[in-house]
Design a protein around this motif. Structure first.
Motif, PDB file in Angstrom:
ATOM      1  N   PRO A   1       0.873  -1.167   0.038  1.00  0.00           N
ATOM      2  CA  PRO A   1       0.004   0.025   0.033  1.00  0.00           C
ATOM      3  C   PRO A   1       0.712   1.388  -0.042  1.00  0.00           C
ATOM      4  CG  PRO A   1      -0.953  -1.611   1.773  1.00  0.00           C
ATOM      5  CD  PRO A   1       0.407  -2.086   1.121  1.00  0.00           C
ATOM      6  N   ILE A   2       2.099   1.251   0.480  1.00  0.00           N
ATOM      7  CA  ILE A   2       2.966   2.299   0.431  1.00  0.00           C
ATOM      8  C   ILE A   2       3.768   2.760  -0.817  1.00  0.00           C
ATOM      9  CG2 ILE A   2       3.157   2.130   3.048  1.00  0.00           C
ATOM     10  CD1 ILE A   2       5.967   1.159   2.574  1.00  0.00           C
ATOM     11  N   LEU A   3       3.512   1.814  -1.760  1.00  0.00           N
ATOM     12  CA  LEU A   3       4.144   2.019  -3.105  1.00  0.00           C
ATOM     13  C   LEU A   3       3.382   1.901  -4.039  1.00  0.00           C
ATOM     14  CD1 LEU A   3       6.520  -1.214  -2.535  1.00  0.00           C
ATOM     15  CD2 LEU A   3       7.095   1.117  -2.338  1.00  0.00           C
ATOM     16  N   PRO A   4       3.801   2.824  -5.403  1.00  0.00           N
ATOM     17  CA  PRO A   4       2.826   3.000  -6.419  1.00  0.00           C
ATOM     18  C   PRO A   4       2.428   1.676  -7.001  1.00  0.00           C
ATOM     19  CG  PRO A   4       4.928   4.279  -6.545  1.00  0.00           C
ATOM     20  CD  PRO A   4       5.105   3.473  -5.434  1.00  0.00           C
ATOM     21  N   PRO A   5       1.178   1.541  -7.554  1.00  0.00           N
ATOM     22  CA  PRO A   5       0.537   0.031  -7.843  1.00  0.00           C
ATOM     23  C   PRO A   5       1.505  -0.294  -8.914  1.00  0.00           C
ATOM     24  CG  PRO A   5      -1.126   1.876  -7.766  1.00  0.00           C
ATOM     25  CD  PRO A   5       0.200   2.670  -7.580  1.00  0.00           C
ATOM     26  N   ASP A   6       2.075   0.376  -9.829  1.00  0.00           N
ATOM     27  CA  ASP A   6       2.948  -0.224 -10.847  1.00  0.00           C
ATOM     28  C   ASP A   6       4.295  -0.564 -10.557  1.00  0.00           C
ATOM     29  OD1 ASP A   6       3.314   2.478 -10.523  1.00  0.00           O
ATOM     30  OD2 ASP A   6       3.582   2.681 -12.823  1.00  0.00           O
ATOM     31  N   MET A   7       4.882  -0.208  -9.342  1.00  0.00           N
ATOM     32  CA  MET A   7       5.983  -0.528  -8.882  1.00  0.00           C
ATOM     33  C   MET A   7       6.191  -1.912  -8.518  1.00  0.00           C
ATOM     34  SD  MET A   7       8.506   1.485  -6.111  1.00  0.00           S
ATOM     35  CE  MET A   7       8.208   3.203  -7.084  1.00  0.00           C
ATOM     36  N   PRO A   8       7.264  -2.723  -8.985  1.00  0.00           N
ATOM     37  CA  PRO A   8       7.405  -4.161  -8.639  1.00  0.00           C
ATOM     38  C   PRO A   8       8.047  -4.249  -7.198  1.00  0.00           C
ATOM     39  CG  PRO A   8       8.331  -3.446 -10.990  1.00  0.00           C
ATOM     40  CD  PRO A   8       7.844  -2.385 -10.464  1.00  0.00           C
ATOM     41  N   LEU A   9       7.624  -5.088  -6.626  1.00  0.00           N
ATOM     42  CA  LEU A   9       8.017  -5.511  -5.133  1.00  0.00           C
ATOM     43  C   LEU A   9       8.291  -7.105  -5.108  1.00  0.00           C
ATOM     44  CD1 LEU A   9       8.541  -4.869  -2.322  1.00  0.00           C
ATOM     45  CD2 LEU A   9       5.817  -5.354  -2.146  1.00  0.00           C
ATOM     46  N   ASN A  10       9.712  -7.166  -4.753  1.00  0.00           N
ATOM     47  CA  ASN A  10      10.147  -8.576  -4.712  1.00  0.00           C
ATOM     48  C   ASN A  10      10.946  -8.861  -3.085  1.00  0.00           C
ATOM     49  OD1 ASN A  10      10.770 -11.179  -5.562  1.00  0.00           O
ATOM     50  ND2 ASN A  10      12.707 -10.652  -5.808  1.00  0.00           N
ATOM     51  N   ILE A  11      10.367  -9.818  -2.524  1.00  0.00           N
ATOM     52  CA  ILE A  11      10.948 -10.036  -1.023  1.00  0.00           C
ATOM     53  C   ILE A  11      11.558 -11.439  -1.333  1.00  0.00           C
ATOM     54  CG2 ILE A  11      10.413  -9.976   1.284  1.00  0.00           C
ATOM     55  CD1 ILE A  11       8.029  -8.272   1.013  1.00  0.00           C
ATOM     56  N   THR A  12      12.647 -11.575  -0.794  1.00  0.00           N
ATOM     57  CA  THR A  12      13.419 -12.595  -0.640  1.00  0.00           C
ATOM     58  C   THR A  12      14.034 -13.081   0.444  1.00  0.00           C
ATOM     59  OG1 THR A  12      14.288 -12.501  -3.168  1.00  0.00           O
ATOM     60  CG2 THR A  12      15.419 -14.187  -1.852  1.00  0.00           C
ATOM     61  N   ARG A  13      14.078 -14.425   1.008  1.00  0.00           N
ATOM     62  CA  ARG A  13      14.412 -14.774   2.314  1.00  0.00           C
ATOM     63  C   ARG A  13      15.784 -15.342   1.967  1.00  0.00           C
ATOM     64  NH1 ARG A  13      10.415 -17.683   5.848  1.00  0.00           N
ATOM     65  NH2 ARG A  13      10.872 -19.276   4.075  1.00  0.00           N
ATOM     66  N   ALA A  14      16.995 -15.400   2.881  1.00  0.00           N
ATOM     67  CA  ALA A  14      18.137 -16.018   2.744  1.00  0.00           C
ATOM     68  C   ALA A  14      18.077 -17.492   2.766  1.00  0.00           C
ATOM     69  CB  ALA A  14      19.144 -15.663   3.860  1.00  0.00           C
ATOM     70  N   ASP A  15      18.596 -18.195   2.356  1.00  0.00           N
ATOM     71  CA  ASP A  15      18.740 -19.579   2.290  1.00  0.00           C
ATOM     72  C   ASP A  15      18.798 -20.299   3.713  1.00  0.00           C
ATOM     73  OD1 ASP A  15      18.552 -19.778  -0.290  1.00  0.00           O
ATOM     74  OD2 ASP A  15      20.692 -19.845  -0.731  1.00  0.00           O
ATOM     75  N   ASN A  16      19.910 -19.637   4.517  1.00  0.00           N
ATOM     76  CA  ASN A  16      19.994 -20.179   5.867  1.00  0.00           C
ATOM     77  C   ASN A  16      20.079 -18.900   6.718  1.00  0.00           C
ATOM     78  OD1 ASN A  16      20.942 -21.068   8.155  1.00  0.00           O
ATOM     79  ND2 ASN A  16      22.370 -22.571   7.147  1.00  0.00           N
ATOM     80  N   PRO A  17      18.939 -18.282   7.004  1.00  0.00           N
ATOM     81  CA  PRO A  17      18.840 -16.981   7.511  1.00  0.00           C
ATOM     82  C   PRO A  17      19.470 -17.178   9.153  1.00  0.00           C
ATOM     83  CG  PRO A  17      16.688 -17.688   7.512  1.00  0.00           C
ATOM     84  CD  PRO A  17      17.405 -18.422   6.845  1.00  0.00           C
ATOM     85  N   THR A  18      19.307 -18.263   9.793  1.00  0.00           N
ATOM     86  CA  THR A  18      19.862 -18.383  10.993  1.00  0.00           C
ATOM     87  C   THR A  18      21.461 -18.075  11.225  1.00  0.00           C
ATOM     88  OG1 THR A  18      18.132 -19.896  11.654  1.00  0.00           O
ATOM     89  CG2 THR A  18      20.157 -19.629  13.110  1.00  0.00           C
ATOM     90  N   LEU A  19      21.999 -18.666  10.353  1.00  0.00           N
ATOM     91  CA  LEU A  19      23.520 -18.738  10.250  1.00  0.00           C
ATOM     92  C   LEU A  19      24.373 -17.546   9.274  1.00  0.00           C
ATOM     93  CD1 LEU A  19      24.474 -22.447  10.552  1.00  0.00           C
ATOM     94  CD2 LEU A  19      24.364 -20.758  12.380  1.00  0.00           C
ATOM     95  N   ASP A  20      23.430 -16.777   8.820  1.00  0.00           N
ATOM     96  CA  ASP A  20      23.955 -15.917   7.568  1.00  0.00           C
ATOM     97  C   ASP A  20      24.886 -14.769   8.275  1.00  0.00           C
ATOM     98  OD1 ASP A  20      23.086 -16.624   5.269  1.00  0.00           O
ATOM     99  OD2 ASP A  20      21.613 -14.652   4.721  1.00  0.00           O
TER     100      ASP A  20
END
Length: 220
Positions: free
Chosen positions: A151-170
């Protein structure tokens, strides 16, 4: 911790007696008055339609599915049954006020950070939002963060969220790899420096503020 308990807000009713009360007990009392009139004058409204009857049925349904333990069973006696707490505990990352913490939620923090950039830079940043750390393993965290950011971004702005493969030990692996680089040891903090300046005043750290430790010895 003010506000963590609903009873805390009663102070405002004491200060301003003219203000309308939203206290749940008063609402239930008014509801009961209305229901008594309906029972007296509306033949289609029966006792089983009242709020108390519906609440008892919901309670009975919950109790019916609650695991039963034998008397004296230590495992059953020590077990805590959760309801909405399972969702509320995770939601405090986005609404700390639910836990009585006066702090910005994750969505608000991201919004404040993005507000410092123009639209072009913001678009580049949100194309690669990277989450790491053990809490990022919470189920459905990424869709929840996506719903907070969209909701805080323009409707046509792409949004991509990625999680680390091993977030605990990163973090550990990142610093372990960094320690293999000769530059790391030039910019690291020695035990003597830490003892001299403390954790709040580290003066020779590549990620810290500019300070005298970076001045060339010849210029000193």
């Amino acid at each position: 911790m003010f506000g963590a308990d609903d009873a805390d807000w009663a102070i405002y009713r004491k200060i301003n007696n003219a203000a309308a009360s939203s206290d749940e007990d008063e609402d239930l009392a008014r509801l009961e008055t209305v229901e008594q009139k309906l029972l007296a004058h509306d033949p289609t409204f029966q006792e089983e339609h009242t709020y108390s009857a519906l609440a008892q049925r919901r309670s009975a349904l919950i109790q019916a599915f609650r695991p039963q333990y034998f008397e004296g069973d230590p495992a059953g006696a020590a077990r805590v049954h959760l309801s909405t707490e399972r969702w509320r505990a995770c939601e405090t990352w986005f609404s700390p006020g639910m836990a009585g913490v006066d702090s910005a939620g994750l969505g608000e923090v991201v919004q404040n950070i993005l507000a410092r950039f123009n639209e072009q830079e913001k678009g580049r940043l949100v194309k690669n939002v990277f989450v790491t750390g053990a809490p990022s393993q919470l189920p459905e965290l990424i869709p929840r963060l996506h719903n907070a950011m969209r909701p805080i971004l323009p409707p046509d702005m792409p949004l991509n969220i990625t999680r680390a493969d091993n977030p605990t030990l990163d973090a550990w692996r990142g610093m372990a790899e960094c320690s293999l680089n000769d530059t790391y040891w030039k910019n690291s903090v020695s035990n003597e420096e830490y003892n001299e300046w403390g954790g709040e005043r580290i003066r020779r750290w590549w990620g810290g503020n500019w300070n005298s430790s970076f001045i060339d010895d010849s210029e000193a």
